[in-house]
Scaffold this motif. Sequence first.
Motif, PDB file in Angstrom:
ATOM      1  N   ARG A  12      11.877  -7.147  -0.524  1.00 40.09           N
ATOM      2  CA  ARG A  12      12.517  -7.621  -0.940  1.00 40.09           C
ATOM      3  C   ARG A  12      14.205  -6.269  -0.696  1.00 40.09           C
ATOM      4  O   ARG A  12      15.088  -6.718  -0.853  1.00 40.09           O
ATOM      5  N   LYS A  16      17.496  -7.218   0.301  1.00 35.83           N
ATOM      6  CA  LYS A  16      18.537  -6.997  -0.159  1.00 35.83           C
ATOM      7  C   LYS A  16      19.601  -5.765  -0.017  1.00 35.83           C
ATOM      8  O   LYS A  16      21.046  -6.241   0.096  1.00 35.83           O
ATOM      9  N   PRO A  49       4.808  -6.359  -5.390  1.00 34.38           N
ATOM     10  CA  PRO A  49       5.530  -7.045  -5.796  1.00 34.38           C
ATOM     11  C   PRO A  49       5.809  -6.582  -6.868  1.00 34.38           C
ATOM     12  O   PRO A  49       6.546  -6.766  -7.837  1.00 34.38           O
ATOM     13  N   ASP A  99      13.509  -6.866  -9.325  1.00 32.45           N
ATOM     14  CA  ASP A  99      12.691  -7.051  -8.583  1.00 32.45           C
ATOM     15  C   ASP A  99      12.148  -5.223  -8.092  1.00 32.45           C
ATOM     16  O   ASP A  99      13.090  -4.868  -8.139  1.00 32.45           O
TER      17      ASP A  99
END
Length: 344
Positions: A12, A16, A49, A99
């Motif tokens: 992630r 991003k 995560p 996140d």
Amino acid sequence: MSQTYFAILTDRGEAKLANAQALGTQVQYSHMAVGDGNGNLPTPDRLQPALVREQYRAGLNELKVDPLNASQIIAELVIPEGVGGWWIREMGIYDADGDLVAVANCPPSYKPLLAEGSGRTQVLRMVLIVSSTAAVQLKIDPSVVLATRAYADSLIAVHMAAADPHPQYKTEVATQAEAETGANNVKRMTPLRVFQAMRSAAALATEALRGVLRVGTQAEVDAGALDDVAVTPKKLRQGFSCLLAVNGYIALPSWLGGLIANWGYADITTNSTGGTATVTLAHAYPNEHWGGVGNYKRASIISDALPVSTFPTSLSTLTVTLDAATGSGTPTGVQQAFYISLGK
């Protein structure tokens, strides 16, 4: 040898960061968390995560570009001394969306509690290699940011090295009038203003008030017109001297006009018509020799005194004349006459 401890961007985090670079925007990193790895040293995984077992999370204290490597950013977390009681084996960075964008492991370190008999404020730093540091932005809550000792020292060092660390005060320097009157107690004083204030206060000396006076020049002393300068002994005595002897002189100082008087005795060889002698004066006249007067010194009582006349020969000599008397008993031979002459 493979690395045991390292930090990586998560999937992630990579996505991003790539998106921010493409759109010209920035990813906002806001929080950092630590965990104990559930009792084991974890290996960072770009697909994870969250941390294996998170123990503490707080807003980032600092996020900056590594001064030694422009492609690296350093994230800093400060854990207060009142938090702890667990091991630190893993760290993670979270963005403003919550996140996990980066994860790292670290050498195990126990964070004690004060209740356990030991406590410390612990600073943790996580170094990330990114393709563009410009695409990363720190998003913090200023109310929870803590200043480390090193950060405070660096600010003080920059402050002390600045030529003028307080430019906002440039317009608050006292004027000369304010410095001399001493009425303002807010504006700052420069070395020039301090000097002006001291000089002004010292120049106020009067007959009733102690203070400092300027030393007058010889011309000012000679003129005698000023009443606010000091006269030194040297200038007061300027031109004054004397020789208090049979053949002597007295010279007044220049501020008293510089008058000079010479006196003495002249030995004159006389005959029936008198006699003349030239004498060297004890003190020469630097400017003018006006002349003199004299009187005969009789060795014995005679019927008529011989009149004496004197006149200047030069600035340093005088001619003394004894004229013969008209009566009887005129002495001849070496006679003495007393003289006095004036000049300046």
